[in-house]
Design an enzyme around this catalytic site. Structure first.
Site, PDB file in Angstrom:
ATOM      1  N   HIS A   9     -63.337 -18.045  24.660  1.00 23.24           N
ATOM      2  CA  HIS A   9     -64.797 -18.030  24.720  1.00 23.24           C
ATOM      3  C   HIS A   9     -65.400 -16.674  24.373  1.00 23.24           C
ATOM      4  CE1 HIS A   9     -64.022 -21.838  26.692  1.00 23.24           C
ATOM      5  NE2 HIS A   9     -65.257 -22.169  26.346  1.00 23.24           N
ATOM      6  N   ASP A  11     -65.672 -20.078  21.405  1.00 25.04           N
ATOM      7  CA  ASP A  11     -66.882 -20.887  21.598  1.00 25.04           C
ATOM      8  C   ASP A  11     -68.013 -20.090  22.249  1.00 25.04           C
ATOM      9  OD1 ASP A  11     -65.253 -22.888  20.678  1.00 25.04           O
ATOM     10  OD2 ASP A  11     -65.441 -24.170  22.440  1.00 25.04           O
ATOM     11  N   ASP A  12     -69.226 -20.489  21.926  1.00 23.01           N
ATOM     12  CA  ASP A  12     -70.465 -20.130  22.647  1.00 23.01           C
ATOM     13  C   ASP A  12     -71.186 -18.863  22.176  1.00 23.01           C
ATOM     14  OD1 ASP A  12     -69.664 -22.300  24.114  1.00 23.01           O
ATOM     15  OD2 ASP A  12     -69.293 -21.214  25.965  1.00 23.01           O
TER      16      ASP A  12
HETATM   17 ZN   LIG Z   1     -69.211 -24.272  24.546  1.00 22.68          ZN
END
Ligand SMILES: [Zn+2]
Length: 213
Positions: free
Chosen positions: A176, A32-33
């Site tokens: 992440h 994610d991100d």
């Molecule tokens: Zn996120």
């Protein structure tokens, strides 16, 4: 304590149209991100070395800023999903704003890369009925997770603990692609893969793990 790592069944029942675990007996790694100049290439190298394909839930603003990194993710055969334009919590936001946050990423992605996004993950995992409906209207399948590794706490022991205790053959793992886990992300990826291999679990790509039938 399991619920800290894995979502409770009640939430899974309320949002039963979301994907909460891999549909095949294969593990899916999600990131994610990103994209992020500090971490994306580290992640891509690790995945290449271990021959695993992941699903990157990218933030639209980062996609626009780091277009070449986004292209690298795609060129290496990974899937990209929509993680909103600004990584804003959508919980209780006005519908119009939720739609803007989601739709803009789809449109930008289509324009830049000629590719339709299929998957969506809400920032911070915060969901409500509006967001559910708006993701559907934008032809997105919401993909949650089976296991949070807490890599963003930047403590490799936490990651090891979560993997040792809760990794199963059909886990969707959250990691992440952001600065918070820069110093442990490579070790974390390798740890998940080593642990899975010891248990004879396999990895799949987004298509294998998320197709609905
Ligand atoms: Zn996120």
């Amino acid at each position: 304590m399991k619920w800290i790592y894995s979502p409770p069944n009640l939430i899974k029942k309320i949002f039963s149209n979301f994907i909460w675990e891999s549909k095949s007996d294969k593990i899916l790694l999600t990131f994610d991100d990103g994209p992020n100049p500090q971490t994306t290439e580290l992640i891509l190298k690790s995945l290449r070395d271990r021959n695993v394909k992941g699903l990157f839930f990218c933030v639209g603003d980062n996609v626009m800023k780091y277009e070449s990194l986004t292209k690298e993710i795609l060129d290496e055969g990974h899937e990209i999903g929509n993680h909103t334009f600004n990584h804003k919590s959508l919980f209780c936001l006005p519908k119009k704003e939720v739609n803007e946050q989601i739709q803009k990423v789809n449109l930008d992605f289509q324009n830049k890369f000629g590719k339709e996004l299929k998957y969506f993950r809400p920032p911070f995992g915060k969901i409500d009925l509006n967001t559910n409906a708006i993701a559907k209207q934008n032809s997105l399948q919401t993909v949650m997770w089976t296991l949070i590794t807490y890599d963003f706490k930047n403590d490799f022991h936490k990651v090891k603990f979560s993997v040792n205790n809760f990794l199963t053959k059909n886990t969707i793992v959250v990691l992440h692609d952001n600065i918070k886990c820069k110093s442990i992300i490579v070790d974390s990826i390798n740890y998940v893969i080593d642990n899975a291999e010891k248990k004879d679990y396999k990895f799949g790509d987004a298509k294998e793990c998320l197709s609905m039938n």
